[in-house]
Design a protein around this motif. Structure first.
Motif, PDB file in Angstrom:
ATOM      1  N   LYS A   1      23.030  55.010   3.304  1.00 33.92           N
ATOM      2  CA  LYS A   1      23.460  54.107   2.218  1.00 33.92           C
ATOM      3  C   LYS A   1      23.114  54.679   0.850  1.00 33.92           C
ATOM      4  O   LYS A   1      23.942  54.737  -0.048  1.00 33.92           O
ATOM      5  CB  LYS A   1      22.795  52.741   2.409  1.00 33.92           C
ATOM      6  CG  LYS A   1      23.001  51.756   1.272  1.00 33.92           C
ATOM      7  CD  LYS A   1      24.387  51.191   1.257  1.00 33.92           C
ATOM      8  CE  LYS A   1      24.502  50.088   0.214  1.00 33.92           C
ATOM      9  NZ  LYS A   1      25.843  49.499   0.171  1.00 33.92           N
TER      10      LYS A   1
ATOM     11  N   ASP B   1      16.547  47.281   1.624  1.00 34.25           N
ATOM     12  CA  ASP B   1      16.816  46.361   0.523  1.00 34.25           C
ATOM     13  C   ASP B   1      16.355  44.967   0.955  1.00 34.25           C
ATOM     14  O   ASP B   1      16.888  44.400   1.908  1.00 34.25           O
ATOM     15  CB  ASP B   1      18.319  46.353   0.216  1.00 34.25           C
ATOM     16  CG  ASP B   1      18.658  45.508  -1.006  1.00 34.25           C
ATOM     17  OD1 ASP B   1      18.125  44.387  -1.136  1.00 34.25           O
ATOM     18  OD2 ASP B   1      19.474  45.953  -1.830  1.00 34.25           O
TER      19      ASP B   1
ATOM     20  N   LYS C   1      16.724  42.046  -0.373  1.00 34.77           N
ATOM     21  CA  LYS C   1      17.676  40.947  -0.556  1.00 34.77           C
ATOM     22  C   LYS C   1      18.728  40.919   0.551  1.00 34.77           C
ATOM     23  O   LYS C   1      18.996  39.880   1.165  1.00 34.77           O
ATOM     24  CB  LYS C   1      18.342  41.057  -1.923  1.00 34.77           C
ATOM     25  CG  LYS C   1      19.297  39.912  -2.223  1.00 34.77           C
ATOM     26  CD  LYS C   1      19.907  40.040  -3.618  1.00 34.77           C
ATOM     27  CE  LYS C   1      20.856  38.874  -3.901  1.00 34.77           C
ATOM     28  NZ  LYS C   1      21.457  38.977  -5.254  1.00 34.77           N
ATOM     29  N   THR C   2      19.335  42.066   0.832  1.00 34.33           N
ATOM     30  CA  THR C   2      20.428  42.129   1.808  1.00 34.33           C
ATOM     31  C   THR C   2      19.960  42.475   3.214  1.00 34.33           C
ATOM     32  O   THR C   2      20.712  42.330   4.168  1.00 34.33           O
ATOM     33  CB  THR C   2      21.467  43.169   1.375  1.00 34.33           C
ATOM     34  OG1 THR C   2      20.859  44.479   1.388  1.00 34.33           O
ATOM     35  CG2 THR C   2      21.987  42.854  -0.020  1.00 34.33           C
ATOM     36  N   ASN C   3      18.731  42.983   3.315  1.00 32.67           N
ATOM     37  CA  ASN C   3      18.159  43.428   4.598  1.00 32.67           C
ATOM     38  C   ASN C   3      18.874  44.664   5.135  1.00 32.67           C
ATOM     39  O   ASN C   3      18.783  44.977   6.331  1.00 32.67           O
ATOM     40  CB  ASN C   3      18.177  42.322   5.652  1.00 32.67           C
ATOM     41  CG  ASN C   3      17.105  42.507   6.711  1.00 32.67           C
ATOM     42  OD1 ASN C   3      16.062  43.112   6.458  1.00 32.67           O
ATOM     43  ND2 ASN C   3      17.343  42.003   7.902  1.00 32.67           N
ATOM     44  N   GLU C   4      19.581  45.371   4.268  1.00 39.05           N
ATOM     45  CA  GLU C   4      20.280  46.591   4.683  1.00 39.05           C
ATOM     46  C   GLU C   4      19.368  47.799   4.525  1.00 39.05           C
ATOM     47  O   GLU C   4      18.647  47.927   3.535  1.00 39.05           O
ATOM     48  CB  GLU C   4      21.545  46.782   3.850  1.00 39.05           C
ATOM     49  CG  GLU C   4      22.397  47.957   4.313  1.00 39.05           C
ATOM     50  CD  GLU C   4      23.711  48.059   3.560  1.00 39.05           C
ATOM     51  OE1 GLU C   4      24.545  48.905   3.948  1.00 39.05           O
ATOM     52  OE2 GLU C   4      23.907  47.297   2.596  1.00 39.05           O
TER      53      GLU C   4
ATOM     54  N   ARG D   1       9.953  41.899   5.176  1.00 38.71           N
ATOM     55  CA  ARG D   1      11.098  41.278   4.532  1.00 38.71           C
ATOM     56  C   ARG D   1      11.034  39.755   4.674  1.00 38.71           C
ATOM     57  O   ARG D   1      11.395  39.007   3.749  1.00 38.71           O
ATOM     58  CB  ARG D   1      12.370  41.844   5.148  1.00 38.71           C
ATOM     59  CG  ARG D   1      13.628  41.535   4.333  1.00 38.71           C
ATOM     60  CD  ARG D   1      14.439  40.413   4.952  1.00 38.71           C
ATOM     61  NE  ARG D   1      15.600  40.076   4.144  1.00 38.71           N
ATOM     62  CZ  ARG D   1      16.531  39.227   4.528  1.00 38.71           C
ATOM     63  NH1 ARG D   1      16.445  38.638   5.714  1.00 38.71           N
ATOM     64  NH2 ARG D   1      17.540  38.940   3.735  1.00 38.71           N
TER      65      ARG D   1
ATOM     66  N   THR E   1      11.044  37.269   1.335  1.00 39.48           N
ATOM     67  CA  THR E   1      12.140  36.307   1.134  1.00 39.48           C
ATOM     68  C   THR E   1      11.806  34.900   1.607  1.00 39.48           C
ATOM     69  O   THR E   1      12.572  33.971   1.360  1.00 39.48           O
ATOM     70  CB  THR E   1      13.395  36.787   1.876  1.00 39.48           C
ATOM     71  OG1 THR E   1      13.121  36.875   3.290  1.00 39.48           O
ATOM     72  CG2 THR E   1      13.845  38.152   1.364  1.00 39.48           C
TER      73      THR E   1
ATOM     74  N   LYS F   1      25.165  45.217  11.825  1.00 45.12           N
ATOM     75  CA  LYS F   1      25.481  44.085  10.965  1.00 45.12           C
ATOM     76  C   LYS F   1      24.329  43.088  11.033  1.00 45.12           C
ATOM     77  O   LYS F   1      23.506  43.139  11.964  1.00 45.12           O
ATOM     78  CB  LYS F   1      26.784  43.417  11.395  1.00 45.12           C
ATOM     79  CG  LYS F   1      26.750  42.866  12.811  1.00 45.12           C
ATOM     80  CD  LYS F   1      28.091  42.267  13.206  1.00 45.12           C
ATOM     81  CE  LYS F   1      28.054  41.718  14.637  1.00 45.12           C
ATOM     82  NZ  LYS F   1      29.355  41.129  15.029  1.00 45.12           N
ATOM     83  N   PRO F   2      24.235  42.177  10.060  1.00 48.47           N
ATOM     84  CA  PRO F   2      23.178  41.157  10.102  1.00 48.47           C
ATOM     85  C   PRO F   2      23.310  40.289  11.354  1.00 48.47           C
ATOM     86  O   PRO F   2      24.418  39.911  11.744  1.00 48.47           O
ATOM     87  CB  PRO F   2      23.420  40.341   8.829  1.00 48.47           C
ATOM     88  CG  PRO F   2      24.190  41.251   7.933  1.00 48.47           C
ATOM     89  CD  PRO F   2      25.045  42.090   8.829  1.00 48.47           C
TER      90      PRO F   2
ATOM     91  N   ASP G   1      15.443  39.818  -7.791  1.00 47.65           N
ATOM     92  CA  ASP G   1      16.484  40.241  -6.855  1.00 47.65           C
ATOM     93  C   ASP G   1      16.353  41.718  -6.493  1.00 47.65           C
ATOM     94  O   ASP G   1      16.879  42.155  -5.466  1.00 47.65           O
ATOM     95  CB  ASP G   1      17.878  39.989  -7.443  1.00 47.65           C
ATOM     96  CG  ASP G   1      18.273  38.526  -7.366  1.00 47.65           C
ATOM     97  OD1 ASP G   1      17.626  37.782  -6.594  1.00 47.65           O
ATOM     98  OD2 ASP G   1      19.209  38.125  -8.073  1.00 47.65           O
TER      99      ASP G   1
END
Length: 392
Positions: free
Chosen positions: A66, A92, A94-97, A253, A257, A277-278, A356
């Protein structure tokens, strides 16, 4: 005539240089990322590479990630500090990516991160996070609750677990016992809250669970109901409690969050070792009180505890350090698969001015007879790189 010949040579060299720059420019346009490449002349043969100490490096796995700039930074640190076995991971928050990963196995850089989801690694003092979470969830403890401190801070003997009536000896606040990774106080907390609450907290952090397609692998957390064995598990003084780097990132994480645990994902599945994917796993959340207490304790690790030396303006630019809240947990213990002395840092960095913007980091290293740089130091360098690029 000599002057004329020199002018001709100069003009010819200028034309070749301009042509070479044009080639580099055209090549760079074809690669849409932040990672610069070294362009070597096509005329160099293998023997010339050896004579000039050039080493052919395959960075395909870096370009597939990424954040290629961050991935290249992790790759650079793995080559510079050469741990025998290691997995570096940045997510990340926020997105958990998954933003970037890097792995070194048997002193060789790997193009696939099989350590990412592997759960054969001893959790060591990372297990203290479970104990403290259970303590806060039970509402018997706060961050400033004083806990008896009997004997040496980093040993664990049965005599250190026997608190006399009307005890008036040394005590330590819970958040500092966690931040400085003291064994006896955390073991006493674990024995007090009991095995049932510890198992429940471990379940909320994703332990003893079979994940879809086995990613990550099933971790292990099984404290006995009573006795010295319960104390060992509570403070991570055993090799039987295991964890994967991917699950460690998920734990951090969840705290940042204040959400239920979810496994970090990547579009291409990190070469098959992460979800693509999530995924909603249906795992129960901790109480708000537990998340708040955990964050305070994790932050104390960076400001007063085992990472204080590295989470400072000595390794992180002052402008970045002042704007970022850092928290984490360290751990160190011998392991056998692969064999070595394990050195962990799992934590987070979050902008105070723009919450964020936050990342989760996991640095897992397994050292041989020669220990390389500490995991906390590697984490601080990564935070510094990320902060300079994202927060300025």
């Amino acid at each position: 005539m000599c002057v004329v010949q020199c002018i001709r040579c100069a003009l010819r060299d200028k034309d070749e240089a301009d042509s070479y720059k044009t080639d580099i420019s055209e090549n760079s346009k074809a690669v849409k990322d932040s990672l610069p490449q070294r362009i070597l002349p096509d005329t160099l043969e293998p023997q010339h590479l050896e004579q000039n100490n050039f080493q052919a490096i395959n960075l395909d796995h870096v370009y597939a990630q990424k954040d290629t700039g961050l991935a290249h930074t992790l790759d650079t640190y793995l080559r510079r500090y050469h741990p025998r076995n290691a997995l570096y991971l940045v997510v990340d928050a926020k997105t958990n990516e998954i933003l970037a990963w890097g792995e070194r196995k048997d002193s060789v850089i790997q193009s696939t991160p099989d350590y990412l989801s592997r759960a054969t690694f001893p959790a060591a003092s990372l297990a203290k996070t479970i104990t403290v979470a259970a303590a806060f969830d039970s509402k018997r403890y706060s961050t400033n609750t004083e806990v008896p401190m009997i004997g040496s801070a980093h040993t664990l003997y049965k005599r250190q677990l026997k608190v006399p009536e009307n005890y008036r000896g040394p005590t330590v606040p819970l958040h500092l016992a966690f931040a400085k990774s003291y064994n006896p106080p955390i073991a006493l907390i674990g024995m007090n809250v009991g095995a049932s609450r510890l198992k429940k907290a471990a379940s909320k952090f994703g332990f003893n669970r079979n994940y879809p397609q086995g990613v990550p692998n099933r971790s292990n957390y099984n404290p006995p109901d009573t006795g010295y064995g319960l104390a060992e598990v509570a403070c991570g003084f055993t090799q039987e409690t295991t964890i994967s780097p991917l699950q460690a990132a998920a734990m951090m994480r969840a705290v940042v969050t204040r959400k239920a645990l979810e496994i970090p994902w990547e579009k291409n599945g990190a070469k098959g070792f992460a979800p693509t994917k999530p995924l909603h796993l249906g795992i129960e959340k901790f109480s708000d009180n537990a998340y708040l207490g955990l964050r305070t304790a994790l932050h104390a690790t960076a400001t007063e505890g085992t990472s204080k030396k590295y989470m400072s303006s000595r390794f992180i630019s002052r402008s970045i350090y002042d704007d970022v809240e850092i928290g984490g947990k360290t751990g160190s213990l011998d392991g056998s698969d692969p064999e070595g002395r394990y050195d962990w840092f799992m934590g987070f960095a979050q902008s105070r001015s723009n919450p964020d913007k936050a990342i989760v980091l996991v640095i897992m290293q397994s050292h041989g007879k020669i220990r390389t740089q500490a995991s906390s130091m590697i984490a601080s360098l990564i935070i510094n790189y990320w902060g300079k690029r994202e927060l300025k």
